[in-house]
Design an enzyme around this catalytic site. Sequence first.
Site, PDB file in Angstrom:
ATOM      1  N   HIS A 118       0.820  -1.158   0.237  1.00 34.42           N
ATOM      2  CA  HIS A 118       0.155  -0.050  -0.001  1.00 34.42           C
ATOM      3  C   HIS A 118       0.947   1.290  -0.099  1.00 34.42           C
ATOM      4  O   HIS A 118       1.861   1.107   0.428  1.00 34.42           O
ATOM      5  CB  HIS A 118      -0.972  -0.042   1.158  1.00 34.42           C
ATOM      6  CG  HIS A 118      -2.040   0.911   1.529  1.00 34.42           C
ATOM      7  ND1 HIS A 118      -1.585   2.427   1.678  1.00 34.42           N
ATOM      8  CD2 HIS A 118      -3.329   1.076   1.337  1.00 34.42           C
ATOM      9  CE1 HIS A 118      -2.629   2.836   1.561  1.00 34.42           C
ATOM     10  NE2 HIS A 118      -3.823   2.142   1.418  1.00 34.42           N
ATOM     11  N   ASP A 195       3.253  -4.190   7.939  1.00 34.83           N
ATOM     12  CA  ASP A 195       1.892  -3.712   7.781  1.00 34.83           C
ATOM     13  C   ASP A 195       1.034  -4.701   7.868  1.00 34.83           C
ATOM     14  O   ASP A 195       0.746  -5.617   7.164  1.00 34.83           O
ATOM     15  CB  ASP A 195       2.003  -3.102   6.530  1.00 34.83           C
ATOM     16  CG  ASP A 195       0.613  -2.243   6.057  1.00 34.83           C
ATOM     17  OD1 ASP A 195      -0.410  -2.523   6.871  1.00 34.83           O
ATOM     18  OD2 ASP A 195       0.479  -1.596   5.111  1.00 34.83           O
ATOM     19  N   GLN A 198      -4.165  -5.516   7.066  1.00 29.61           N
ATOM     20  CA  GLN A 198      -5.070  -6.321   6.430  1.00 29.61           C
ATOM     21  C   GLN A 198      -5.043  -7.626   7.156  1.00 29.61           C
ATOM     22  O   GLN A 198      -5.658  -8.759   6.683  1.00 29.61           O
ATOM     23  CB  GLN A 198      -5.073  -6.466   4.930  1.00 29.61           C
ATOM     24  CG  GLN A 198      -5.376  -5.369   4.212  1.00 29.61           C
ATOM     25  CD  GLN A 198      -6.511  -4.668   4.210  1.00 29.61           C
ATOM     26  OE1 GLN A 198      -7.615  -5.372   4.988  1.00 29.61           O
ATOM     27  NE2 GLN A 198      -6.971  -3.452   3.909  1.00 29.61           N
ATOM     28  N   LYS A 221     -10.301  -0.709  10.477  1.00 30.32           N
ATOM     29  CA  LYS A 221     -10.944  -2.087   9.733  1.00 30.32           C
ATOM     30  C   LYS A 221     -11.049  -3.253  10.537  1.00 30.32           C
ATOM     31  O   LYS A 221     -10.890  -4.286  10.203  1.00 30.32           O
ATOM     32  CB  LYS A 221      -9.233  -2.245   9.043  1.00 30.32           C
ATOM     33  CG  LYS A 221      -9.136  -1.160   7.829  1.00 30.32           C
ATOM     34  CD  LYS A 221      -7.682  -1.256   7.130  1.00 30.32           C
ATOM     35  CE  LYS A 221      -7.219  -0.331   6.593  1.00 30.32           C
ATOM     36  NZ  LYS A 221      -7.903   0.317   5.237  1.00 30.32           N
ATOM     37  N   CYS A 362      -4.527   2.311  -3.966  1.00 33.48           N
ATOM     38  CA  CYS A 362      -3.725   2.914  -3.219  1.00 33.48           C
ATOM     39  C   CYS A 362      -2.278   2.011  -3.383  1.00 33.48           C
ATOM     40  O   CYS A 362      -1.567   1.599  -2.529  1.00 33.48           O
ATOM     41  CB  CYS A 362      -3.846   3.270  -1.968  1.00 33.48           C
ATOM     42  SG  CYS A 362      -4.878   4.602  -1.745  1.00 33.48           S
TER      43      CYS A 362
HETATM   44  N1  C6P Z   1      -6.278   0.356   2.645  1.00 34.84           N
HETATM   45  C1  C6P Z   1      -8.071  -0.278   1.319  1.00 34.84           C
HETATM   46  O1  C6P Z   1      -9.133  -0.070   1.049  1.00 34.84           O
HETATM   47  P1  C6P Z   1      -5.152   3.743   7.158  1.00 34.84           P
HETATM   48  O2  C6P Z   1      -5.831   4.233   5.761  1.00 34.84           O
HETATM   49  O3  C6P Z   1      -4.061   4.410   7.616  1.00 34.84           O
HETATM   50  O4  C6P Z   1      -6.205   3.078   8.210  1.00 34.84           O
HETATM   51  O5  C6P Z   1      -4.445   2.368   6.332  1.00 34.84           O
HETATM   52  C2  C6P Z   1      -3.745   2.362   5.284  1.00 34.84           C
HETATM   53  C3  C6P Z   1      -3.377   1.236   4.668  1.00 34.84           C
HETATM   54  C4  C6P Z   1      -2.150   0.598   4.823  1.00 34.84           C
HETATM   55  N2  C6P Z   1      -1.567  -0.795   4.575  1.00 34.84           N
HETATM   56  C5  C6P Z   1      -2.590  -1.423   3.976  1.00 34.84           C
HETATM   57  C6  C6P Z   1      -2.263  -2.908   3.595  1.00 34.84           C
HETATM   58  C7  C6P Z   1      -3.860  -0.989   3.843  1.00 34.84           C
HETATM   59  O6  C6P Z   1      -4.946  -1.848   3.308  1.00 34.84           O
HETATM   60  C8  C6P Z   1      -4.267   0.316   4.255  1.00 34.84           C
HETATM   61  C9  C6P Z   1      -5.799   1.109   3.809  1.00 34.84           C
HETATM   62  C10 C6P Z   1      -7.461   0.549   2.304  1.00 34.84           C
HETATM   63  O7  C6P Z   1      -7.398  -1.043   0.987  1.00 34.84           O
HETATM   64  C11 C6P Z   1      -7.774   2.114   2.235  1.00 34.84           C
HETATM   65  S1  C6P Z   1      -6.888   2.615   0.745  1.00 34.84           S
END
Ligand code: C6P
Length: 405
Positions: A118, A195, A198, A221, A362
């Site tokens: 991401h 990270d 997920q 999430k 992203c």
């Molecule tokens: N992915 C998706 O629709 P935040 O926005 O800070 O809570 O998370 C960022 C982020 C970082 N790493 C991974 C693997 C992610 O999936 C995400 C967030 C969302 O896939 C929003 S783009």
Amino acid sequence: MRPDIKTDFPLFQAQSDQKPLVFLDNAAASQMPKHVLDAITEYYTSYKANVHSGIYTIGRRAVEAYENSRAVVARFIGAQASEIIFTSGTTASLNMLMRMLEDTVNEGDEVIVSGMEHHSNFIPWQELCKKRGARFTVLPLLPDGTLSLDIVRSTFSDKTKIIAITHVSHVTGTVNDVKEICRIAREKGAYSIIDGAQSAPHMRVDVREMGCDFFAFSGQKMLGPTGIGVLFGKKECLEKLEPSGFGGGMIRTVKSDISTWADAPAKFEAGTPHIAGAIGLAEAIRYIENVGGVDEIHAHECMLAAQAREMLGSISEVTLYGPKDSIHTAGIVSFTLNGVHPHDVAEVLARENIAVRAGHHCALPLMAHFGIPGTVRASFYLYNTKEDVRRLVEGVQQVISLFHG
Ligand code: C6P
């Protein structure tokens, strides 16, 4: 999973459309059960106070609830409470960590990420390398978008200072062997950063067993509110790193010539934290544990994703992305339809009250790897059902008849 689990979620009850909402954008944001909403409301209505101010009754109660939430999060991922830093989300955790690690990367050093990251686990490290004159290495992926451990092993050098890798791809659902990656990093003396945006919401995470130095995830999430996230850091790492933000709540002494810092995690939490968010996240974890725990949730989502993959895969206009075997994938399915832009697919599905995400997610380096502008993504959670999968596939068939006649 309990068949009536959706009744715990007010959002699913509040829908007025004639077709019930099929929510398949859980990788972006999950819904909140009443238990979480109630815990947040209770804080705001019964004991709202700053965690830095009060010896008075509600102030004490706020501190207790906030620190208890930290302990709940710590237990959930196999950490100690002092290793849990509350942030506003995964992005904030990784950016903060980038600033904390800035001084450990020098000219000629190397930082490794993968091509499936991401942007939040890609750009901060790219920027760090730019600033410090270090090499930014992006691990190439295999054709199905997975990572080869041989490539990981052969890429490391004695210049590698950091490897930052996602546990589960938010686009394909690929599960990386992060335990082995952390082991390699340890052997090479590099920091391992995982990270977990997920993975933490969907599968068992034990940071000790994984052997990572840092692990980041977001509360929203995993049935919690927006604006709360976590950065886990190994005790010995947090002890030696400098804070990235300064102000109230993080100091030991302040004098006109020099100031000193409190111990971790306070050292890394300058200012008033998102107290209600932390309380909501802890309640979300309790809820997850009460409905069967992450192992059961993981099995349920994998079953639904495998079913979706099988049904979508049998449609000739559909291309699926990610590994073919379901063993190394989580509850995420990405696909495209021949000759139809992912946004158009999502638009038609939205008319049927089916919520999916479409676009590059992203993850532009991964899109470049697949040679596509974007995908349609269905991401599952504990409240999704086989009926949701059926509605998704039916919706995709409608898109095909609309665009292909
Ligand atoms: N992915 C998706 O629709 P935040 O926005 O800070 O809570 O998370 C960022 C982020 C970082 N790493 C991974 C693997 C992610 O999936 C995400 C967030 C969302 O896939 C929003 S783009």
